[in-house]
Design a protein around this motif. Structure first.
Motif, PDB file in Angstrom:
ATOM      1  N   ASP A  49       0.825  -1.213   0.000  1.00  0.00           N
ATOM      2  CA  ASP A  49       0.000   0.000   0.000  1.00  0.00           C
ATOM      3  C   ASP A  49       0.859   1.263   0.000  1.00  0.00           C
ATOM      4  OD1 ASP A  49      -2.169  -1.683   0.051  1.00  0.00           O
ATOM      5  OD2 ASP A  49      -2.631  -1.361   2.175  1.00  0.00           O
ATOM      6  N   LEU A  50       1.922   1.269   0.816  1.00  0.00           N
ATOM      7  CA  LEU A  50       2.793   2.442   0.867  1.00  0.00           C
ATOM      8  C   LEU A  50       3.534   2.648  -0.453  1.00  0.00           C
ATOM      9  CD1 LEU A  50       4.593   2.548   4.348  1.00  0.00           C
ATOM     10  CD2 LEU A  50       3.065   4.273   3.363  1.00  0.00           C
ATOM     11  N   SER A  51       4.010   1.557  -1.045  1.00  0.00           N
ATOM     12  CA  SER A  51       4.731   1.676  -2.317  1.00  0.00           C
ATOM     13  C   SER A  51       3.816   2.250  -3.392  1.00  0.00           C
ATOM     14  CB  SER A  51       5.274   0.310  -2.740  1.00  0.00           C
ATOM     15  OG  SER A  51       6.249  -0.156  -1.825  1.00  0.00           O
ATOM     16  N   PRO A 309       4.658  -2.347  13.152  1.00  0.00           N
ATOM     17  CA  PRO A 309       4.031  -2.173  11.838  1.00  0.00           C
ATOM     18  C   PRO A 309       4.516  -0.947  11.089  1.00  0.00           C
ATOM     19  CG  PRO A 309       2.475  -1.680  13.605  1.00  0.00           C
ATOM     20  CD  PRO A 309       3.673  -2.297  14.247  1.00  0.00           C
ATOM     21  N   TRP A 310       4.849   0.136  11.796  1.00  0.00           N
ATOM     22  CA  TRP A 310       5.328   1.337  11.128  1.00  0.00           C
ATOM     23  C   TRP A 310       6.761   1.166  10.634  1.00  0.00           C
ATOM     24  CZ3 TRP A 310       2.173   1.912  15.528  1.00  0.00           C
ATOM     25  CH2 TRP A 310       0.940   2.533  15.280  1.00  0.00           C
ATOM     26  N   SER A 311       7.624   0.629  11.475  1.00  0.00           N
ATOM     27  CA  SER A 311       9.030   0.551  11.066  1.00  0.00           C
ATOM     28  C   SER A 311       9.228  -0.491   9.967  1.00  0.00           C
ATOM     29  CB  SER A 311       9.936   0.262  12.265  1.00  0.00           C
ATOM     30  OG  SER A 311       9.660  -0.991  12.845  1.00  0.00           O
ATOM     31  N   ALA A 336       0.053   8.226   1.294  1.00  0.00           N
ATOM     32  CA  ALA A 336       0.961   7.417   2.104  1.00  0.00           C
ATOM     33  C   ALA A 336       0.783   7.726   3.588  1.00  0.00           C
ATOM     34  CB  ALA A 336       2.400   7.653   1.677  1.00  0.00           C
ATOM     35  N   GLU A 337       0.624   8.996   3.916  1.00  0.00           N
ATOM     36  CA  GLU A 337       0.406   9.343   5.317  1.00  0.00           C
ATOM     37  C   GLU A 337      -0.889   8.716   5.834  1.00  0.00           C
ATOM     38  OE1 GLU A 337      -0.004  13.233   8.275  1.00  0.00           O
ATOM     39  OE2 GLU A 337       0.929  13.462   6.296  1.00  0.00           O
ATOM     40  N   THR A 359       4.867  10.399   9.093  1.00  0.00           N
ATOM     41  CA  THR A 359       5.174  11.445   8.116  1.00  0.00           C
ATOM     42  C   THR A 359       6.481  11.234   7.350  1.00  0.00           C
ATOM     43  OG1 THR A 359       6.234  12.766   9.853  1.00  0.00           O
ATOM     44  CG2 THR A 359       3.889  13.168   9.433  1.00  0.00           C
ATOM     45  N   THR A 360       7.192  10.145   7.607  1.00  0.00           N
ATOM     46  CA  THR A 360       8.446   9.893   6.895  1.00  0.00           C
ATOM     47  C   THR A 360       8.524   8.436   6.455  1.00  0.00           C
ATOM     48  OG1 THR A 360       9.739   9.241   8.843  1.00  0.00           O
ATOM     49  CG2 THR A 360       9.651  11.591   8.328  1.00  0.00           C
ATOM     50  N   ILE A 361       9.274   8.190   5.416  1.00  0.00           N
ATOM     51  CA  ILE A 361       9.678   6.831   5.054  1.00  0.00           C
ATOM     52  C   ILE A 361      11.058   6.550   5.634  1.00  0.00           C
ATOM     53  CG2 ILE A 361      10.188   5.248   3.146  1.00  0.00           C
ATOM     54  CD1 ILE A 361       7.242   5.911   3.360  1.00  0.00           C
ATOM     55  N   ALA A 362      11.960   7.517   5.532  1.00  0.00           N
ATOM     56  CA  ALA A 362      13.341   7.340   5.990  1.00  0.00           C
ATOM     57  C   ALA A 362      13.491   7.732   7.460  1.00  0.00           C
ATOM     58  CB  ALA A 362      14.284   8.190   5.141  1.00  0.00           C
TER      59      ALA A 362
END
Length: 383
Positions: A49-51, A309-311, A336-337, A359-362
């Motif tokens: 989903d994020l990708s 789940p977030w990391s 994505a958010e 709010t971040t991917i990295a």
């Protein structure tokens, strides 16, 4: 999209490189190991989903994972064990003798509604990847894979089938001569090491927390000669993984001259994971994947551990971006958010998550000193 009813040869010309391809399945969206199990959380579905929400996953790069057949699983696993896993799913129980013999129905390896279908789907994805990579150069990503603890006739460490072994065997059966397996999970890749301990076609290297279950993979353990182990101390940081990458993982790979590299990138070595005491940022794992992927013309990247789940979702999404030459250190899209804010986690850390999980991917980098213990482990492995 590859039509699974047709052989791979009909979909790609032999001379045409493939990928990057992303193998996934909707089975992971609704399937969990149980409400109290560490794998109660969504992982693969979040990465998908994020990708997509970041605009990084085109439908043409996505393959729906087939389910491995019993005959395919039997390339490594005992048939009696395979039939026991199928019976556990059909009956939702096992007798005490089978439970003890096969280690199914216990806390770590519970019986749940998809106890056969889910790991068979993960294995089917890795087998498909292995077949495609035996026939073509390219890059394939199967984040549902990486179940590296599975044994020939026994479940272990949340792993019912060992998809990395099945993928590697598929590559070797397809004519590849050497495969380099690099395991970055917080836990030792014991099942893969054992499977290829006496096979000089496969070099297995594992970087893992040295004092954590399964308490194997000591620095001097070479498993018949074709294994290298780098147990690391708690609070393992980005600078230390970079040091190991530059001074052990890359030289070992170059020296082995593999036809293919398989990278297990479990996200449980990250600082925010509850099942390790390591302190990596996801950037360090992405850098390792980026570098290791240069070692061979055929690359298979798998998931593995990861229990926040977030990391894990952010990490594995960043792996896909990295494989496509995209820098994941960019602002998240609104879609994505929304994916990230919709996640929940029953553990204490999930009740008041920090804003950057949404709010971040990295991650922020987590550099630090390269301790003498790390240098000594690398020296021992390279000697």
């Amino acid at each position: 999209m590859l039509n699974q009813s047709q052989p791979a040869q009909s979909q790609f010309a032999q001379s045409q490189p493939i990928g990057p391809l992303f193998i996934g399945s909707e089975i992971y969206r609704a399937s969990t190991y149980g409400k109290k199990h560490p794998l109660a959380i969504p992982r693969v579905s979040t990465a998908i989903d994020l990708s997509r929400a970041m605009g990084w996953l085109d439908h043409r790069a996505y393959l729906d994972s087939p389910r491995a057949t019993p005959d395919q699983l039997a390339r490594f696993h005992d048939r009696s064990y395979i039939e026991t896993v199928r019976r556990a799913e059909a009956e939702q129980r096992l007798d005490p003798e089978a439970r003890d013999r096969y280690n199914i129905g216990r806390l770590e390896n519970p019986i749940f509604p998809e106890v056969f279908r889910r790991p068979a789907t993960a294995s089917g994805g890795s087998i498909l990847a292995g077949r495609l990579l035996a026939e073509h150069e390219g890059v394939i990503y199967n984040p549902a894979g990486g179940t590296h603890h599975g044994l020939r006739d026994r479940a272990s460490g949340f792993c019912y089938f060992n998809d990395p072994v099945l993928a590697i065997l598929t590559m070797l059966d397809g004519g590849l001569r050497r495969v380099y397996y690099a395991d970055l999970d917080a836990h030792h890749g014991d099942g893969v090491e054992y499977a290829f301990a006496d096979d000089d076609r496969v070099l297995t290297v594992s970087v893992h927390e040295g004092t954590r279950w399964p308490f194997t993979g000591k620095v001097g353990d070479r498993a018949g000669g074709m294994a290298r182990n780098l147990p690391v101390p708690v609070e393992f940081n980005d600078s230390e993984l970079d040091y190991i990458l530059e001074n052990a993982l890359m030289p070992l790979g170059r020296g082995f001259t593999p036809d293919a590299v398989v990278i297990q990138c479990g996200a449980d070595a990250l600082a925010d994971d509850p099942l390790s005491r390591l302190e990596l940022s996801n950037r360090a794992l992405w850098n390792a994947v980026r570098s290791l992927a240069t070692l061979a013309p055929r690359v298979l990247v798998l998931g593995g551990g990861g229990y926040n789940p977030w990391s894990v979702g952010r990490c594995w999404t960043g792996v896909w971006a990295t494989l496509n030459g995209i820098d994941p250190d960019v602002p998240v899209t609104q879609d994505a958010e929304e994916v990230l804010r919709a996640l929940t986690w029953s553990r204490r850390q999930g009740q008041n998550p920090p804003e950057h999980w949404f709010t971040t991917i990295a991650d922020a980098p987590r550099p630090g000193p390269v301790r003498d213990e790390i240098r000594q482990v690398v020296d021992a492995v390279m000697s």
